[in-house]
Write an enzyme that holds these catalytic residues in place. Sequence first.
Site, short mmCIF file in Angstrom:
data_model
loop_
_atom_site.label_atom_id
_atom_site.label_comp_id
_atom_site.label_asym_id
_atom_site.label_seq_id
_atom_site.Cartn_x
_atom_site.Cartn_y
_atom_site.Cartn_z
N ASN A 156 4.73 1.83 1.33
CA ASN A 156 5.76 1.81 0.29
C ASN A 156 5.27 2.67 -0.86
O ASN A 156 4.09 2.65 -1.16
CB ASN A 156 5.93 0.40 -0.27
CG ASN A 156 6.94 -0.41 0.48
OD1 ASN A 156 8.06 0.03 0.70
ND2 ASN A 156 6.55 -1.61 0.88
N SER A 191 0.84 -1.19 0.00
CA SER A 191 0.00 0.00 0.00
C SER A 191 0.87 1.23 0.00
O SER A 191 1.99 1.22 0.51
CB SER A 191 -0.88 0.01 1.25
OG SER A 191 -0.03 0.18 2.38
N LYS A 192 0.31 2.31 -0.57
CA LYS A 192 1.14 3.49 -0.70
C LYS A 192 1.44 4.15 0.64
O LYS A 192 2.31 4.98 0.73
CB LYS A 192 0.51 4.47 -1.70
CG LYS A 192 -0.84 5.00 -1.32
CD LYS A 192 -1.37 5.88 -2.44
CE LYS A 192 -2.82 6.22 -2.19
NZ LYS A 192 -3.58 6.40 -3.39
N ARG A 193 0.70 3.76 1.67
CA ARG A 193 1.04 4.32 2.98
C ARG A 193 2.35 3.75 3.50
O ARG A 193 3.06 4.40 4.24
CB ARG A 193 -0.10 4.07 3.98
CG ARG A 193 -1.16 5.18 3.90
CD ARG A 193 -2.25 5.03 4.92
NE ARG A 193 -2.97 3.76 4.74
CZ ARG A 193 -2.96 2.77 5.61
NH1 ARG A 193 -2.28 2.88 6.73
NH2 ARG A 193 -3.62 1.67 5.36
#
Length: 485
Positions: A259, A255-257
């Site tokens: 990586n 997830s962009k949170r």
Amino acid sequence: MTTSGVRVRIAPSPTGEPHVGTAYIALFNYLFAKKHGGEFILRIEDTDATRSTPEFETKVLDALKWCGLKWSEGPDIGGPYGPYRQSDRKDIYRPFVEKIVDAGHGFRCFCTPERLEKMREAQRAAGLPPKYDGHCLNLTAEEVSTRVAAGEPHVVRMKIPTEGSCKFHDGVYGDVEIPWDAVDMQVLLKADGMPTYHMANVVDDHLMKITHVARGEEWLASVPKHILIYLYLGLEPPQFMHLSLMRNADKSKLSKRKNPTSISYYTALGYIPEALMNFLGLFFIQIAEGEELLTMDELTEKFDPENLSKAGAIFDIQKLDWLNGRWIREKLSEEEFQHRVLTWAMENSRLKEGLKLSQSRISKLGELPDLTGFLFKSELNLDPSAFAKIKSTPEELLEILNTVQPDLEKILEWNVETIEAELRAIADRMGKKLKVVVAPLFVAVSGSSRSLPLFDSMAILGRSVVRQRLKLAAQTVATLVGPKN
Ligand code: GLU
């Protein structure tokens, strides 16, 4: 022409920044096609008209091209089974839906969104998974035609067997069995006449003669619906392969949170596409230690879909960095290296735009590296003291950074004007002056409080780099807040 008849596809939905997960699935399909002497096809799945945009479509195509993944049929180059964009194929799907309805395998559903919401609420309250309750399943033919003739909005849903289970073979999971009870009466045709993903996906895979469907494991639960649609249409389903999703180091879904997940982030930081493909390709093959550095041809050679790697696909950035370094040092010639650096510096016009903004701010060219360096750096190495000159307290700085991060995600098209408008709106909402809100952003984005104009800098850096810098800045400021006593 294909010699083996193998035809595979990547079918992205252009609803956001191109994701490394798309490159991962695309690479698998690409290697699969190459291994079998087959065709790799690109199809744009934009049936969700509210979230799909032409800008994101262009970005997906550019990102996959940057990765070096070439398709032989697609929306940009055409092909024998086009068009390759679902919104251009709207009229193709209707006869297939009608066929399902006429054979009694589908039904028209007039339930309003309000009724469906109430139904779901009641199911949630009873601890049941949300599922259509069959309200319109047994309407009489007369009632249906009267309501259709009266122009009442409706969708078409598929019928699902009431007992037993769907059994199928998956190239990765092996034999799978999913009870029909767990399968929803899926909408096939929406009220506006557009097919849903499921309907369009099956029809297109059939018409485009796709032989193998390789995609992320999140689609495994949809296979029973797809198999049923094939069955209702009297068609042979393709072979399915559901690949395990890439995960963060803590095994959670990438997830962009945790990586950076946008391909554009890796492009901006100067990753070499061959190294990224090498890194992703290692998730599919089994190799001994010391054999990691592989070109696309070498990956193809070692790729064996019958013997896929059993290790989970952990997205380990340190490993990517290590491979990228090796690619730079060991694989690129001096000329190639220089060429890559120059292309990278010009990407997103950042050198040109950076110079444009700098001209009025320097007295010697030698000041340029200090002034514009932040546009090119992979890491700013922020020091907490960089925030010390700002008047707000660390608590206030943290509040600003934490508010801005999710709000910036709402911007659809990332450019100077939209960024400025959103930041002004955020300042209003927070009841703060714009200059108070932008002060910590300035440091977060450029590493210093004296730099190029903020909105322009954010536009040049791109959303994914800004996202990562704000995240790191919030972590840095958090160290100043300290434990409460
Ligand atoms: N449009 C789907 C996606 O973006 C494709 C799923 C599939 O390959 O069937 O994930």
